[in-house]
Write an enzyme that holds these catalytic residues in place. Structure first.
Site, PDB file in Angstrom:
ATOM      1  N   LEU A  17       0.862  -1.065  -0.052  1.00 22.85           N
ATOM      2  CA  LEU A  17       0.059  -0.071   0.039  1.00 22.85           C
ATOM      3  C   LEU A  17       0.835   1.163  -0.149  1.00 22.85           C
ATOM      4  O   LEU A  17       0.576   2.225  -0.498  1.00 22.85           O
ATOM      5  CB  LEU A  17      -1.062  -0.089   1.209  1.00 22.85           C
ATOM      6  CG  LEU A  17      -1.610   1.225   1.340  1.00 22.85           C
ATOM      7  CD1 LEU A  17      -2.844   1.373   0.086  1.00 22.85           C
ATOM      8  CD2 LEU A  17      -2.712   1.221   2.557  1.00 22.85           C
ATOM      9  N   LYS A  18       2.020   1.361   0.827  1.00 19.01           N
ATOM     10  CA  LYS A  18       2.761   2.370   0.754  1.00 19.01           C
ATOM     11  C   LYS A  18       3.417   2.705  -0.463  1.00 19.01           C
ATOM     12  O   LYS A  18       3.224   3.898  -1.183  1.00 19.01           O
ATOM     13  CB  LYS A  18       4.003   2.229   1.720  1.00 19.01           C
ATOM     14  CG  LYS A  18       4.975   3.041   1.851  1.00 19.01           C
ATOM     15  CD  LYS A  18       6.231   2.747   2.646  1.00 19.01           C
ATOM     16  CE  LYS A  18       7.479   3.556   2.356  1.00 19.01           C
ATOM     17  NZ  LYS A  18       7.159   5.086   2.764  1.00 19.01           N
ATOM     18  N   ILE A 450      14.873  21.413  12.716  1.00 18.89           N
ATOM     19  CA  ILE A 450      14.806  20.491  13.720  1.00 18.89           C
ATOM     20  C   ILE A 450      15.447  19.276  13.607  1.00 18.89           C
ATOM     21  O   ILE A 450      15.842  18.889  14.599  1.00 18.89           O
ATOM     22  CB  ILE A 450      12.978  19.854  13.511  1.00 18.89           C
ATOM     23  CG1 ILE A 450      12.060  21.031  13.703  1.00 18.89           C
ATOM     24  CG2 ILE A 450      12.744  18.927  14.753  1.00 18.89           C
ATOM     25  CD1 ILE A 450      12.179  22.024  14.860  1.00 18.89           C
ATOM     26  N   ARG A 534       3.055   6.513   5.519  1.00 13.20           N
ATOM     27  CA  ARG A 534       4.258   6.603   6.401  1.00 13.20           C
ATOM     28  C   ARG A 534       4.186   5.505   7.219  1.00 13.20           C
ATOM     29  O   ARG A 534       3.202   5.016   7.891  1.00 13.20           O
ATOM     30  CB  ARG A 534       4.036   7.797   6.997  1.00 13.20           C
ATOM     31  CG  ARG A 534       4.972   7.887   8.493  1.00 13.20           C
ATOM     32  CD  ARG A 534       6.229   8.250   7.991  1.00 13.20           C
ATOM     33  NE  ARG A 534       7.175   8.547   9.000  1.00 13.20           N
ATOM     34  CZ  ARG A 534       8.560   8.075   9.216  1.00 13.20           C
ATOM     35  NH1 ARG A 534       9.103   7.700   8.145  1.00 13.20           N
ATOM     36  NH2 ARG A 534       9.279   8.477  10.420  1.00 13.20           N
ATOM     37  N   TRP A 580       8.119   4.779  20.936  1.00 12.80           N
ATOM     38  CA  TRP A 580       8.183   4.474  19.664  1.00 12.80           C
ATOM     39  C   TRP A 580       8.816   2.951  19.514  1.00 12.80           C
ATOM     40  O   TRP A 580       9.270   2.920  18.338  1.00 12.80           O
ATOM     41  CB  TRP A 580       8.741   5.456  18.867  1.00 12.80           C
ATOM     42  CG  TRP A 580       7.990   6.777  18.886  1.00 12.80           C
ATOM     43  CD1 TRP A 580       6.646   6.925  19.377  1.00 12.80           C
ATOM     44  CD2 TRP A 580       8.019   7.962  18.110  1.00 12.80           C
ATOM     45  NE1 TRP A 580       5.987   8.121  19.138  1.00 12.80           N
ATOM     46  CE2 TRP A 580       7.007   8.587  18.408  1.00 12.80           C
ATOM     47  CE3 TRP A 580       9.153   8.409  17.290  1.00 12.80           C
ATOM     48  CZ2 TRP A 580       7.074  10.015  17.970  1.00 12.80           C
ATOM     49  CZ3 TRP A 580       9.168   9.747  16.918  1.00 12.80           C
ATOM     50  CH2 TRP A 580       8.136  10.660  17.232  1.00 12.80           C
ATOM     51  N   CYS A 662       6.053  17.124  18.984  1.00 17.08           N
ATOM     52  CA  CYS A 662       5.036  16.994  18.004  1.00 17.08           C
ATOM     53  C   CYS A 662       3.654  16.714  18.467  1.00 17.08           C
ATOM     54  O   CYS A 662       3.521  15.949  19.714  1.00 17.08           O
ATOM     55  CB  CYS A 662       5.430  15.874  16.935  1.00 17.08           C
ATOM     56  SG  CYS A 662       7.017  15.902  16.239  1.00 17.08           S
ATOM     57  N   HIS A 713       4.613  18.077   6.465  1.00 16.31           N
ATOM     58  CA  HIS A 713       3.658  16.816   6.080  1.00 16.31           C
ATOM     59  C   HIS A 713       3.148  17.439   4.938  1.00 16.31           C
ATOM     60  O   HIS A 713       2.701  16.301   4.163  1.00 16.31           O
ATOM     61  CB  HIS A 713       2.832  16.544   7.311  1.00 16.31           C
ATOM     62  CG  HIS A 713       3.153  16.219   8.684  1.00 16.31           C
ATOM     63  ND1 HIS A 713       3.306  16.917   9.699  1.00 16.31           N
ATOM     64  CD2 HIS A 713       4.020  15.218   8.974  1.00 16.31           C
ATOM     65  CE1 HIS A 713       3.901  16.521  10.765  1.00 16.31           C
ATOM     66  NE2 HIS A 713       4.173  15.201  10.274  1.00 16.31           N
TER      67      HIS A 713
END
Length: 779
Positions: A17-18, A450, A534, A580, A662, A713
């Site tokens: 899918l990505k 950043i 992503r 994460w 974020c 983004h």
């Protein structure tokens, strides 16, 4: 005894899918080719679940971008800036990504495609209930009218019904986000209409959806209401009574699903709702299991989520079975077994992995393997002879607890001496700033980024070649140094004030560090969708964590040698490293976090000793780590903040510590952010048009802040004027002498053709404001 599933990963076992989405956005594939790949993924998912023995297949768990966006387009909640005469998939993509005419290879709406000034900004993005998954926030406007707009739900139900026609004892179970949670998650935009006042009109559309599903012969519909894991105000609790009093009239059976936590004080509320079944998270909410079993009437279905849908460890099936047996005494055949939540949050298939040790592999279960665990529990409760499988599972659980690969005596000894380390900087910020200002001599509104810059195909290819030993270490270092020099040269030309080295050597902000720490392991194909195309590949923290040697010093030292400008060192903070990753579940998360913080503390001190005296420690995940129950916040924030201070407290007063966050709603954590005592915090604010800075109005944040001035983004290039307006908004809340100017986040996912003009505009905006505020300090 029914085995069912709440949702399955939709990226495909090889991230089909990505890659197809990204090709489509570039104009390299047609919408028909995109839809064909989507159908193949769904077909494979259905077959995998049926082969594993799942009897109720989730449908509508597939999404091109995210499931909340699916609900918005289904319900007609399309912001006015994206509406057109008829709905198509491009509308959803523009809602998610913003409109960038000609940049993605598609002209979505001819009436808007001629001018970038008319480009619609993307919808806001938030984290999904403490996970690392993102959703596009629904937007309610004054003229929002709920109506069925997108037919994909019904098309996919037809598709699934056709596939299962030959299956024995298999049903299709559509999945919807419930109306109360949908309202709760939405944001009011330029409207005075309260969200809850919209519930009656919203329920009309839900009734229409359920009626159409009933016409197709659907028996069960899963309605997800994850806000039941939160502490809700009385009016939101009453909304459940109102909503399900209406929806209970449908010609389908409703399975109300909550997950990620206990029901808390909502047990009696949920048990009295006129639904046919209730799913609870019996992993993360196991402390309330007995109370729930007692409260829910025996004539309802009770679905127990006994297999962890958010982590990758094998389940302790014997322990889970004991919990289920107690429930079975009351519910008998009305007891269903499932994962705790959708399996969207774990990798697809452990069988694809070849690089993990045999021992570690034996402790793991990905989505496909978790289906087998669900089925095995269901079979055991039904009285099937599965004793040998349960006995083998018990041996694995016992072996992991005593494994030498899990337990590191040296790390445990260092952790035992934690109390001897001071968690405060030498002096408070008010004194540190007096020595930092003259040391760095930065202008008003200093500009920086950043950390990461575009990761080109050449950079990715070099990393792959080095990993596969096609490049020697010397060749790899030379190529990365060339990339770093290019980034430094670009920043010199753009006249940015504080530089970064661009991070070309880093594949991921967590994986890069985890690969150099003991106690971490990495998969080859353990990808998990974060949003849209992503995907992330979370590390596995399987044992005690420590640092063997310096991880970033050589790269930062080289970058600093190329310029007289200040070069920031870049690290990922302990909480983000924890949040994460797939974290070991055999000790408190606080203990694991402190182990990581001690390793990072060593790195910070090594950077400082190497002359890198501006160091950014990113804690992008601090807010998302908050427990869902507010009563648990204080304890979490205590150890989360302490881990940051443990990382940073050893440096000199002249060393400037930065952090980046974020997607944070700072009202919730503003005191904790201040307690971290970073000299500079950079935050993501452009999508909210600086409204996130409202948290800083009454609190009077004492240190320096860099509110993001453009959304990385989106491929849109913001104008100088747009960024000037945003900085001026920020200056209404933050004293200008403490304001920095920077993008929202790292730039690794963007291309240079977008990045350079955006940063040039950012620098120009800062210069305009310097002149304006220097000439008129009260501007």
């Amino acid at each position: 005894m029914t085995a069912h599933n709440l949702g399955y990963p939709r990226i495909g076992d090889k991230r089909q899918l990505k890659f197809t989405l990204e090709s489509y956005w570039k104009g390299e594939k047609t919408v028909e080719e995109l839809e064909a790949v989507a159908r193949e993924i769904r077909y494979h998912n259905y077959q995998t679940q049926m082969n594993a023995g799942i009897q109720l297949l989730p449908v509508n768990d597939f999404a091109y971008y995210d499931q909340v966006l699916n609900m918005s387009t289904l319900l007609g909640v399309i912001p006015s800036r994206f509406r057109q005469k008829s709905y198509n998939i491009e509308v959803a993509f523009r809602m998610a990504r913003g409109r960038a005419p000609s940049d993605d290879g598609h002209v979505c709406c001819a009436s808007h495609a001629s001018s970038k000034s008319k480009a619609g900004y993307a919808g806001a993005m938030k984290k999904w209930f403490g996970t690392n998954y993102h959703y596009i926030v629904p937007e309610f406007e004054q003229d929002t009218v709920f109506k069925l707009t997108d037919t994909r739900l019904f098309d996919e139900v037809d598709e699934a019904l056709h596939i299962v026609n030959d299956g024995q004892n298999v049903q299709v179970k559509p999945v919807l986000i419930g109306p109360v949670s949908y309202l709760f998650l939405a944001e009011n935009k330029e409207t005075t209409i309260s969200k809850l006042s919209r519930l009656p009109e919203l329920l009309v559309v839900y009734q229409e959806i359920l009626a159409r599903l009933a016409e197709k012969g659907i028996e069960w519909v899963q309605i997800d209401e994850p806000i039941l894991s939160l502490e809700l105000e009385p009016e939101w609790q009453e909304a459940f009574v109102q909503a399900y009093g209406v929806l209970a009239k449908a010609e389908v059976k409703l399975l109300l699903a909550s997950y990620f936590e206990t029901l808390g004080e909502h047990v009696s509320l949920v048990s009295c709702l006129p639904v046919d079944g209730i799913h609870i998270d019996a992993v993360w909410g196991k402390t309330q299991l007995a109370e729930i079993v007692d409260a829910i009437p025996a004539d309802k279905v009770l679905s127990l989520g006994l297999v962890d849908g958010r982590n990758i460890w094998k389940s302790d099936l014997n322990h889970a079975l004991q919990s289920a047996k107690t429930a079975k005494q009351k519910f008998q055949d009305n007891l269903w077994i499932a994962p705790s939540c959708s399996l969207l949050h774990v990798p697809v298939d452990l069988d694809s992995e070849e690089g993990l040790s045999n021992e570690l592999t034996g402790y793991l279960a990905f989505a496909k393997q978790k289906l087998s665990e669900v089925t095995l529990l269901s079979q055991a409760l039904a009285g099937h002879n599965v004793e040998s499988q349960l006995s083998e599972n018990a041996k694995i659980i016992e072996a992991r607890a005593h494994s030498s690969m899990v337990n590191n005596e040296a790390v445990q000894e260092r952790l035992a001496k934690l109390d001897s380390i001071a968690l405060k900087r030498q002096n408070p910020y008010t004194q540190r700033v007096k020595v930092q200002k003259p040391k760095y001599n930065l202008p008003l509104f200093p500009t920086t980024t950043i950390g990461s810059f575009p990761q080109t195909a050449e950079i990715r290819q070099a990393r792959r070649a080095f990993k596969s030993e096609q490049l020697t270490e010397a060749q790899y270092v030379k190529q990365m140094q060339a990339e770093i020099k290019d980034v430094v040269d670009r920043q010199e030309r753009m006249n940015i004030d504080v530089f970064v080295h661009g991070e070309p050597e880093r594949n991921d902000m967590v994986e890069y560090f985890g690969e150099q720490l003991s106690g971490y392991a990495f998969t080859q194909f353990g990808w998990v969708q974060s949003y849209g195309s992503r995907c992330v590949k979370p590390p596995i923290i399987y044992g005690d964590v420590s640092r063997e040697s310096a991880m970033t010093v050589a790269w930062s030292r080289y970058a600093q040698s190329l310029t007289n400008k200040v070069m920031k060192g870049m690290l990922t903070g302990a909480v983000t490293m924890l949040q994460w990753s797939f974290v070991r579940d055999d000790q408190p998360r606080e203990v694991t976090c402190n182990q990581i913080a001690l390793a990072l503390r060593d790195e910070v001190l090594d950077l400082e000793a190497a002359g890198i005296e501006m160091i950014q420690i990113d804690e992008a995940a601090l807010r998302e780590g908050l427990p869902l129950k507010q009563r648990d916040w204080d304890d979490y924030l205590r150890w989360a903040v302490n881990s940051f201070k443990l990382t940073t407290s050893g440096v000199k007063n002249t060393t400037q510590i930065h952090t980046h966050m974020c997607y944070s709603e700072f009202n919730d954590i503003i005191q904790a952010v201040a307690d971290m005592d970073a000299d500079v915090i950079t935050i993501e604010t452009s999508k909210s048009q600086m409204t996130l800075l409202d948290a800083f109005v009454n609190f009077h944040y004492p240190n320096e802040i860099g509110p993001g001035v453009y959304d990385i983004h989106s491929p849109n290039v913001p104008t100088v004027e747009e960024m000037v307006v945003l900085i001026e908004k920020a200056a209404q809340n933050i004293p200008v002498e403490r304001l920095w100017v920077n993008p929202d986040c790292g730039l690794k996912t963007r291309a240079w053709k977008e990045t350079e003009p955006a940063l040039e505009n950012m620098v120009t905006a800062a210069k305009i404001l310097r002149e304006r505020f220097t000439l008129n300090p009260s501007a």
